[in-house]
Design an enzyme around this catalytic site. Structure first.
Site, PDB file in Angstrom:
ATOM      1  N   ASP A 210      -1.577   2.551  10.981  1.00 41.82           N
ATOM      2  CA  ASP A 210      -2.586   1.667  10.386  1.00 41.82           C
ATOM      3  C   ASP A 210      -2.876   0.584  11.417  1.00 41.82           C
ATOM      4  O   ASP A 210      -2.027  -0.282  11.669  1.00 41.82           O
ATOM      5  CB  ASP A 210      -2.009   1.095   9.090  1.00 41.82           C
ATOM      6  CG  ASP A 210      -2.938   0.098   8.396  1.00 41.82           C
ATOM      7  OD1 ASP A 210      -4.080  -0.076   8.832  1.00 41.82           O
ATOM      8  OD2 ASP A 210      -2.478  -0.489   7.382  1.00 41.82           O
ATOM      9  N   HIS A 279       1.952  -5.446   5.479  1.00 41.25           N
ATOM     10  CA  HIS A 279       2.682  -4.686   4.455  1.00 41.25           C
ATOM     11  C   HIS A 279       3.589  -3.637   5.064  1.00 41.25           C
ATOM     12  O   HIS A 279       3.329  -3.157   6.172  1.00 41.25           O
ATOM     13  CB  HIS A 279       1.671  -3.998   3.525  1.00 41.25           C
ATOM     14  CG  HIS A 279       0.606  -3.225   4.265  1.00 41.25           C
ATOM     15  ND1 HIS A 279       0.685  -1.872   4.480  1.00 41.25           N
ATOM     16  CD2 HIS A 279      -0.542  -3.628   4.874  1.00 41.25           C
ATOM     17  CE1 HIS A 279      -0.387  -1.474   5.163  1.00 41.25           C
ATOM     18  NE2 HIS A 279      -1.139  -2.524   5.435  1.00 41.25           N
ATOM     19  N   HIS A 287       0.970   1.226   1.372  1.00 42.42           N
ATOM     20  CA  HIS A 287       1.819   0.040   1.160  1.00 42.42           C
ATOM     21  C   HIS A 287       3.062   0.504   0.438  1.00 42.42           C
ATOM     22  O   HIS A 287       3.036   1.476  -0.306  1.00 42.42           O
ATOM     23  CB  HIS A 287       1.111  -1.112   0.466  1.00 42.42           C
ATOM     24  CG  HIS A 287       0.399  -0.760  -0.792  1.00 42.42           C
ATOM     25  ND1 HIS A 287       1.033  -0.749  -2.009  1.00 42.42           N
ATOM     26  CD2 HIS A 287      -0.883  -0.405  -1.026  1.00 42.42           C
ATOM     27  CE1 HIS A 287       0.153  -0.407  -2.925  1.00 42.42           C
ATOM     28  NE2 HIS A 287      -1.013  -0.181  -2.371  1.00 42.42           N
ATOM     29  N   GLU A 410      -4.877  -5.578  13.793  1.00 45.23           N
ATOM     30  CA  GLU A 410      -3.722  -4.995  13.079  1.00 45.23           C
ATOM     31  C   GLU A 410      -3.022  -3.962  13.943  1.00 45.23           C
ATOM     32  O   GLU A 410      -3.659  -3.166  14.624  1.00 45.23           O
ATOM     33  CB  GLU A 410      -4.231  -4.326  11.793  1.00 45.23           C
ATOM     34  CG  GLU A 410      -3.168  -3.571  11.004  1.00 45.23           C
ATOM     35  CD  GLU A 410      -3.677  -3.030   9.676  1.00 45.23           C
ATOM     36  OE1 GLU A 410      -4.866  -2.683   9.571  1.00 45.23           O
ATOM     37  OE2 GLU A 410      -2.860  -2.965   8.736  1.00 45.23           O
TER      38      GLU A 410
HETATM   39  C1  HZT Z   1      -5.021  -0.136   0.494  1.00 43.92           C
HETATM   40  C2  HZT Z   1      -5.991   0.830   0.335  1.00 43.92           C
HETATM   41  C3  HZT Z   1      -6.470   1.500   1.420  1.00 43.92           C
HETATM   42  C4  HZT Z   1      -3.476  -1.499   1.910  1.00 43.92           C
HETATM   43  C5  HZT Z   1      -4.000  -3.352   3.416  1.00 43.92           C
HETATM   44  C6  HZT Z   1      -4.851  -2.632   4.359  1.00 43.92           C
HETATM   45  C7  HZT Z   1      -6.459  -1.585   5.286  1.00 43.92           C
HETATM   46  O1  HZT Z   1      -4.825  -4.997   1.197  1.00 43.92           O
HETATM   47  C8  HZT Z   1       0.001  -4.838   0.162  1.00 43.92           C
HETATM   48  C9  HZT Z   1      -0.426  -5.597   1.173  1.00 43.92           C
HETATM   49  C10 HZT Z   1      -5.995   1.246   2.685  1.00 43.92           C
HETATM   50  C11 HZT Z   1      -5.022   0.264   2.832  1.00 43.92           C
HETATM   51  C12 HZT Z   1      -4.528  -0.428   1.744  1.00 43.92           C
HETATM   52  F1  HZT Z   1      -7.397   2.464   1.268  1.00 43.92           F
HETATM   53  N1  HZT Z   1      -4.058  -2.791   2.094  1.00 43.92           N
HETATM   54  N2  HZT Z   1      -4.459  -2.268   5.574  1.00 43.92           N
HETATM   55  N3  HZT Z   1      -5.468  -1.628   6.155  1.00 43.92           N
HETATM   56  N4  HZT Z   1      -6.092  -2.223   4.157  1.00 43.92           N
HETATM   57  S1  HZT Z   1      -3.970  -3.870   0.872  1.00 43.92           S
HETATM   58  C13 HZT Z   1      -2.354  -4.443   0.793  1.00 43.92           C
HETATM   59  O2  HZT Z   1      -4.339  -3.183  -0.344  1.00 43.92           O
HETATM   60  S2  HZT Z   1      -1.300  -3.872  -0.338  1.00 43.92           S
HETATM   61  C14 HZT Z   1      -1.757  -5.391   1.549  1.00 43.92           C
HETATM   62 MN    MN Z   2      -2.798  -2.498   6.738  1.00 43.14          MN
HETATM   63 MN    MN Z   3      -5.585  -1.325   8.182  1.00 44.13          MN
END
Ligand code: HZT
Ligand code: MN
Ligand code: MN
Length: 429
Positions: A210, A279, A287, A410
Site C-alpha cells: 500500500d 494502519h 487494515h 505513503e
Molecule cells: C480502506 C479501503 C480501501 C484503508 C487507509 C487507506 C488507502 O482510511 C484504519 C486506518 C483501501 C484502503 C483502506 F479500499 N484506509 N490506505 N490507502 N486508504 S482507511 C483506514 O480506511 S482504516 C485507516
Molecule cells: Mn493505507
Molecule cells: Mn494507500
C-alpha cells in the site's frame, strides 16, 4: 497494441531492474527519466544500456508496462526495500543471535517469506514509474485508473486470489484526500491545477503493498508536497518495534506543520489531517481487522506499541484547509467485513453478489468498476443491501472543505526482527 520497448533484451532485465530497485538514490537518474519522457510523448525509445550501473528504471519492461515480474526475476528473488536500523534502544536487535535466528526462520517458512511483499512492491515501483510519466492533464479519470490497473494486473500476473490488485486505485483530487476512484459514467477530466493523490495497491498471496504519492502539474503546491513527504519519512524513521503510536503521531504533526505554502499571494499553514491515519496490514486485509492499529497524524495519547513482525502502511496527509475530512460524494470503494455476521440473505441479488465478492475479492477492497468488468450489472441495490446488513463496509471519498488542497505520501514497512524494511521505497519517493 504496440508496446515500445524501453530497453534491450529481456535477458538483461533481471540485473538492471535490480540495480534500479528499491534503494537507488542516484539523483541524476530521475532527471534522466524526465528528459526521456517530456515533450510530445512519442519519444519512448531511450538507449539505456550505455549508462553503466544506473540505467534508470524498468529495464526489460515495456511502455506501457506489460512484462510480468516472473520474466524479469526468473529466480523469484525480488529486491529488498530500503533497510533502516532500529533506533537507540533497539539497535541491539541488529546483532542479536536470537533475532537473527527469528529472521532465518521467517525467510524459510514459505508462509512468512518476504518474497511475496517484495514482489508486490517491485510491481508497485514499475507501475508508478509509468503512471508518473503517462498521467497528464486532459485525461479522464477512468483512463488514468485503467492505465494503472492494466499495468498492475500484467506485472503481478494476476491470478485469482493469489496475486492481483490490492485495492482500488485511489485518484483523489484537491480537497479530497482518499478513497475516490471513478465509477462508470464518471466524466471528470484531470486539470493542470489539480492536486492528485495516486494510491496504488498490489498484493501477492494476500500480502498487500500500500503506497501512494501526489502529482501536481504546477509549482504552486511544491511546499505542500515537501511537507507531506517529510512527514511520512519522519513517521517511518520513528516507527519501530516497541515504538508508541501516539509519539509517532506527534512527530508526524511536528514535521508536517513546520511547513507553509503560498497560494495566490496568501501564506497558508500546512495542517496534518487529524482524522486520517496509517494502519497495520495483515494478509488479505488492508487494515488489520479487529486487532488493527492506527497511526494518527497528530499528537495523541495512544500508548499502544508497534510489535515485531507487523506490517504498517505509514501514510500522512497534509492540507491547506481545516485538516479534517468528512465523507463526501458517490461511494466507489467497498470491502467485505472480516468476521461478518452470518445473516441469511432474503434478497437473491444480494446473495448472488456476495458470491461474486467472495470468489473474486474475499476481504480485499474492491470498487464498482471491478464488478462491472466481471459482468455484474444493476447491482447497486444488492450492494447497498450488503452494506446495510453489515456484511460489506463502504468507504466513501474523504474530503476536506472546498478550496482546500490535500497531499499524501505513503509507504508500506515491515518490522523485521533485526531491521526495519521500507518495502515500497523507490528512487522517486
Ligand atoms: C480502506 C479501503 C480501501 C484503508 C487507509 C487507506 C488507502 O482510511 C484504519 C486506518 C483501501 C484502503 C483502506 F479500499 N484506509 N490506505 N490507502 N486508504 S482507511 C483506514 O480506511 S482504516 C485507516
Ligand atoms: Mn493505507
Ligand atoms: Mn494507500
Amino acid at each position: 497494441m504496440t508496446h515500445s520497448t524501453t530497453t534491450g533484451p529481456a535477458i538483461d532485465a533481471k540485473v538492471d531492474a535490480r540495480v534500479t530497485g528499491a534503494h537507488d538514490d542516484d539523483d541524476d537518474i530521475d532527471d534522466d527519466e524526465q528528459d526521456a519522457t517530456n515533450g510530445d510523448g512519442k519519444k519512448k525509445k531511450k538507449k539505456k544500456a550505455k549508462k553503466k550501473g544506473g540505467s534508470g528504471a524498468k529495464v526489460g519492461q515495456t511502455e506501457p508496462p506489460r512484462v510480468g515480474l516472473s520474466k524479469l526475476f526468473p529466480d523469484g528473488v525480488y529486491p529488498e526495500g530500503e533497510l533502516q536500523e532500529y533506533k537507540d534502544d533497539n539497535i541491539w536487535r541488529t546483532t542479536s543471535e536470537e533475532k537473527r535466528a527469528a529472521e532465518r526462520a521467517a525467510m524459510e517458512d514459505p508462509s512468512l517469506t518476504y518474497q511475496n511483499i517484495r514482489r508486490a512492491a517491485e510491481v508497485h515501483r514499475q507501475v508508478r514509474a509509468y503512471a508518473r510519466k503517462a498521467i497528464r492533464p486532459g485525461m479522464r479519470m477512468m483512463e488514468i485508473a485503467d492505465l494503472i490497473e492494466d499495468g498492475t494486473r500484467a506485472l503481478v500476473e494476476e491470478s485469482g486470489l493469489e496475486s492481483g490488485i490490492g485495492f482500488p486505485t485511489g485518484l483523489s483530487l484537491n480537497n479530497c484526500a482518499a478513497h475516490y476512484t471513478p465509477n462508470a459514467g464518471d466524466t471528470i477530466v484531470l486539470q493542470k491545477e489539480d492536486v492528485l493523490k495516486v494510491d496504488i495497491g498490489v498484493h501477492v498471496n494476500g500480502r498487500i503493498c500500500d503506497s501512494a504519492f501526489t502529482l501536481t502539474f504546477e509549482p504552486t503546491y511544491n511546499n505542500l508536497l515537501e511537507a507531506v513527504k517529510a512527514a511520512t519519512n519522519a513517521g517511518i524513521r520513528e516507527a519501530g518495534i516497541d515504538a508508541r503510536l501516539g509519539e509517532i503521531g506527534a512527530i508526524i504533526q511536528e514535521t508536517m506543520e513546520s511547513y507553509e505554502v503560498e497560494v495566490g499571494g496568501k501564506v497558508l499553514p500546512v495542517k496534518s489531517i487529524e482524522n486520517l491515519s496509517g494502519h497495520t496490514i495483515v494478509p488479505y486485509m488492508i487494515h488489520g481487522g479487529d486487532r488493527g492499529k492506527s497511526v494518527l497524524l497528530v499528537k495523541n495519547n495512544d500508548q499502544t506499541r508497534m510489535e515485531e513482525g507487523e506490517y504498517y502502511a505509514i501514510e500522512t496527509f497534509g492540507s491547506t484547509g481545516r485538516g479534517r475530512v468528512v465523507e463526501s460524494g458517490d461511494c466507489s470503494h467497498y470491502a467485505k467485513i472480516y468476521n461478518a455476521p452470518h445473516t441469511p440473505l432474503r434478497l437473491q441479488t444480494a446473495k448472488s453478489l456476495l458470491k461474486t465478492i467472495n470468489k473474486h475479492f474475499d476481504t480485499l477492497p474492491f470498487c464498482r468498476r471491478y464488478l462491472d468488468r466481471l459482468g455484474e450489472s444493476k447491482y447497486l441495490l444488492a450492494l447497498n443491501h450488503l452494506v446495510a446488513q453489515g456484511i460489506v463496509q463502504d468507504y466513501p471519498p474523504l474530503c476536506d472543505q472546498r478550496g482546500a488542497m490535500t497531499a499524501q505520501f505513503e509507504h508500506t514497512i515491515l518490522l523485521r526482527p533485526t531491521v526495519k524494511e521500507v518495502i515500497s521505497r523507490g528512487n522517486d519517493y
